[in-house]
Design an enzyme around this catalytic site. Structure first.
Site, PDB file in Angstrom:
ATOM      1  N   SER A 104       3.486  -2.154  10.242  1.00  0.00           N
ATOM      2  CA  SER A 104       4.937  -2.259  10.426  1.00  0.00           C
ATOM      3  C   SER A 104       5.499  -3.631  10.027  1.00  0.00           C
ATOM      4  O   SER A 104       6.411  -4.141  10.681  1.00  0.00           O
ATOM      5  CB  SER A 104       5.336  -1.887  11.855  1.00  0.00           C
ATOM      6  OG  SER A 104       4.958  -0.538  12.126  1.00  0.00           O
ATOM      7  N   ASN A 109       0.866  -1.178   0.000  1.00  0.00           N
ATOM      8  CA  ASN A 109       0.000   0.000   0.000  1.00  0.00           C
ATOM      9  C   ASN A 109       0.903   1.229   0.000  1.00  0.00           C
ATOM     10  O   ASN A 109       1.489   1.577   1.021  1.00  0.00           O
ATOM     11  CB  ASN A 109      -0.886  -0.050   1.260  1.00  0.00           C
ATOM     12  CG  ASN A 109      -1.694   1.213   1.456  1.00  0.00           C
ATOM     13  OD1 ASN A 109      -1.809   2.041   0.557  1.00  0.00           O
ATOM     14  ND2 ASN A 109      -2.262   1.363   2.649  1.00  0.00           N
ATOM     15  N   GLY A 165       2.641   2.250  10.726  1.00  0.00           N
ATOM     16  CA  GLY A 165       3.610   3.333  10.567  1.00  0.00           C
ATOM     17  C   GLY A 165       4.335   3.701  11.844  1.00  0.00           C
ATOM     18  O   GLY A 165       4.983   4.732  11.922  1.00  0.00           O
ATOM     19  N   GLU A 168      -6.697   4.831   7.879  1.00  0.00           N
ATOM     20  CA  GLU A 168      -6.458   6.257   7.596  1.00  0.00           C
ATOM     21  C   GLU A 168      -7.690   6.887   6.953  1.00  0.00           C
ATOM     22  O   GLU A 168      -7.992   8.062   7.170  1.00  0.00           O
ATOM     23  CB  GLU A 168      -5.207   6.401   6.707  1.00  0.00           C
ATOM     24  CG  GLU A 168      -3.939   6.156   7.521  1.00  0.00           C
ATOM     25  CD  GLU A 168      -2.794   5.530   6.753  1.00  0.00           C
ATOM     26  OE1 GLU A 168      -2.787   5.578   5.506  1.00  0.00           O
ATOM     27  OE2 GLU A 168      -1.885   4.981   7.411  1.00  0.00           O
ATOM     28  N   HIS A 172      -9.438   1.435   4.846  1.00  0.00           N
ATOM     29  CA  HIS A 172      -8.169   1.563   5.573  1.00  0.00           C
ATOM     30  C   HIS A 172      -8.370   2.501   6.766  1.00  0.00           C
ATOM     31  O   HIS A 172      -9.142   3.459   6.683  1.00  0.00           O
ATOM     32  CB  HIS A 172      -7.095   2.111   4.623  1.00  0.00           C
ATOM     33  CG  HIS A 172      -5.725   2.044   5.222  1.00  0.00           C
ATOM     34  ND1 HIS A 172      -5.283   2.975   6.127  1.00  0.00           N
ATOM     35  CD2 HIS A 172      -4.737   1.138   5.081  1.00  0.00           C
ATOM     36  CE1 HIS A 172      -4.053   2.644   6.514  1.00  0.00           C
ATOM     37  NE2 HIS A 172      -3.700   1.540   5.897  1.00  0.00           N
ATOM     38  N   LYS A 226       0.150   4.297  -0.285  1.00  0.00           N
ATOM     39  CA  LYS A 226      -0.461   5.494   0.321  1.00  0.00           C
ATOM     40  C   LYS A 226      -0.202   6.724  -0.557  1.00  0.00           C
ATOM     41  O   LYS A 226      -0.180   6.603  -1.784  1.00  0.00           O
ATOM     42  CB  LYS A 226       0.040   5.673   1.758  1.00  0.00           C
ATOM     43  CG  LYS A 226      -0.132   4.396   2.594  1.00  0.00           C
ATOM     44  CD  LYS A 226       0.110   4.578   4.070  1.00  0.00           C
ATOM     45  CE  LYS A 226      -0.098   3.246   4.778  1.00  0.00           C
ATOM     46  NZ  LYS A 226       0.021   3.353   6.226  1.00  0.00           N
ATOM     47  N   GLU A 238      -5.428  -4.773  10.594  1.00  0.00           N
ATOM     48  CA  GLU A 238      -4.373  -3.784  10.817  1.00  0.00           C
ATOM     49  C   GLU A 238      -4.626  -3.043  12.124  1.00  0.00           C
ATOM     50  O   GLU A 238      -5.398  -2.075  12.155  1.00  0.00           O
ATOM     51  CB  GLU A 238      -4.341  -2.775   9.661  1.00  0.00           C
ATOM     52  CG  GLU A 238      -4.056  -3.393   8.316  1.00  0.00           C
ATOM     53  CD  GLU A 238      -3.474  -2.374   7.352  1.00  0.00           C
ATOM     54  OE1 GLU A 238      -2.343  -2.596   6.888  1.00  0.00           O
ATOM     55  OE2 GLU A 238      -4.121  -1.352   7.093  1.00  0.00           O
TER      56      GLU A 238
HETATM   57  P1  PGA Z   1       2.948   0.293   7.585  1.00  0.00           P
HETATM   58  O1  PGA Z   1       1.465   0.518   6.962  1.00  0.00           O
HETATM   59  O2  PGA Z   1       3.483  -0.990   6.998  1.00  0.00           O
HETATM   60  O3  PGA Z   1       3.739   1.499   7.127  1.00  0.00           O
HETATM   61  O4  PGA Z   1       2.790   0.215   9.051  1.00  0.00           O
HETATM   62  C1  PGA Z   1       0.595  -0.566   6.793  1.00  0.00           C
HETATM   63  C2  PGA Z   1      -0.726  -0.086   6.241  1.00  0.00           C
HETATM   64  O5  PGA Z   1      -1.212   0.961   6.665  1.00  0.00           O
HETATM   65  O6  PGA Z   1      -1.311  -0.746   5.354  1.00  0.00           O
END
Ligand code: PGA
Length: 255
Positions: free
Chosen positions: A217, A13, A177, A101, A99, A15, A171
């Site tokens: 992560s 992803n 992140g 976010e 997601h 983003k 997640e």
């Molecule tokens: P990350 O993001 O691997 O940077 O923690 C995962 C995601 O939000 O899909």
């Protein structure tokens, strides 16, 4: 059904990252790094503006294309939105929906997730439905209640055949992140809970076939131990998918 019956699915992803030229460079390098990989579904999810260019690069490769979001209507006066037929037309097979976010910053709800999931399925796109608890929800012992709410709302009124086209991405928001990955045991516990829930909401057979990805992560260093868990069928990777080498290492988690 054994995990071996579910093809591992590793998705990147991206983003809000990568211009078109950067996306082409990343995908070209990734394609070369994973050319020999079999038995793992490899997916990249660039921003909308780079979908067409990435689609060209991955033609005839073992990499599939995903979008990061979709709107529930096919067309019309919805300024700024992108529809499922448009994503299909540009070469997407998958679309990430709900997601955290999008839930946190853009007002996504279980209802809008469910509408988007239905629109995606109606046009032959496979939804990657994201679910996950906030840190304060975990600390308050509410993880399972939150996951149940996200899963139940996201897949509401889907037929068994439609569910089989869906992927669930667990997640935990506190792991996204932050560098704080869930431990393999924590991931397995929630994945097992989700599979049990799917058995209740649909059938044991559907539950045994649906793939459940872990996200938060994921890095080359922790991918194999997460993937070794019986109910972890894949990874949804943010930061570590922005470089071909680290994403390719995650894709090759079992080599
Ligand atoms: P990350 O993001 O691997 O940077 O923690 C995962 C995601 O939000 O899909």
């Amino acid at each position: 059904m054994e995990r071996t019956m579910r093809t591992p699915i590793i998705a990147g992803n991206w983003k809000l990252n990568k211009t078109v030229s950067e996306a082409i460079a990343l995908t070209t390098a990734l394609k070369a790094s994973v050319v020999d990989v079999n038995g793992v579904e490899i997916i990249v999810a660039p921003p909308f503006t780079a979908l067409a260019a990435v689609s060209d690069v991955i033609t005839d490769s073992n990499i599939r294309l995903s979008a990061q979001d979709v709107y529930s209507e096919d067309s019309g006066a919805f300024t700024g939105e992108v529809s499922a037929p448009m994503l299909k037309d540009v070469g997407c097979d998958y679309v990430i929906i709900g997601h955290s976010e999008r839930r946190q910053y853009f007002g996504e709800t279980n209802e809008s997730v469910n509408q988007k999931v239905k629109a995606a399925l109606a046009h032959g796109l496979k939804p990657i439905i994201c679910v996950g608890e906030l840190l304060e929800e975990r600390e308050a012992g509410r993880t399972e209640a939150v996951i149940e709410d996200h899963v139940t709302g996201g897949i509401a009124s889907l037929a068994a055949a439609e569910l089989l086209s869906c992927v669930i991405a667990y997640e935990p928001v506190w792991a996204i992140g932050t560098g704080k990955t869930a431990t393999p045991d924590q991931a397995q516990e929630v994945h097992n809970f989700i599979r049990g829930l799917l058995a209740k909401l649909s059938s044991a057979e559907v539950a045994s076939q649906i793939r459940i990805q872990y996200g938060g992560s994921v890095k080359p260093e922790n991918a194999s131990e997460l993937m070794a868990q019986p109910d972890v069928d894949g990874a949804l990777v943010g930061g570590a998918s922005l470089e071909a080498e680290s994403f390719a290492q995650i894709v090759k988690f079992d080599s």
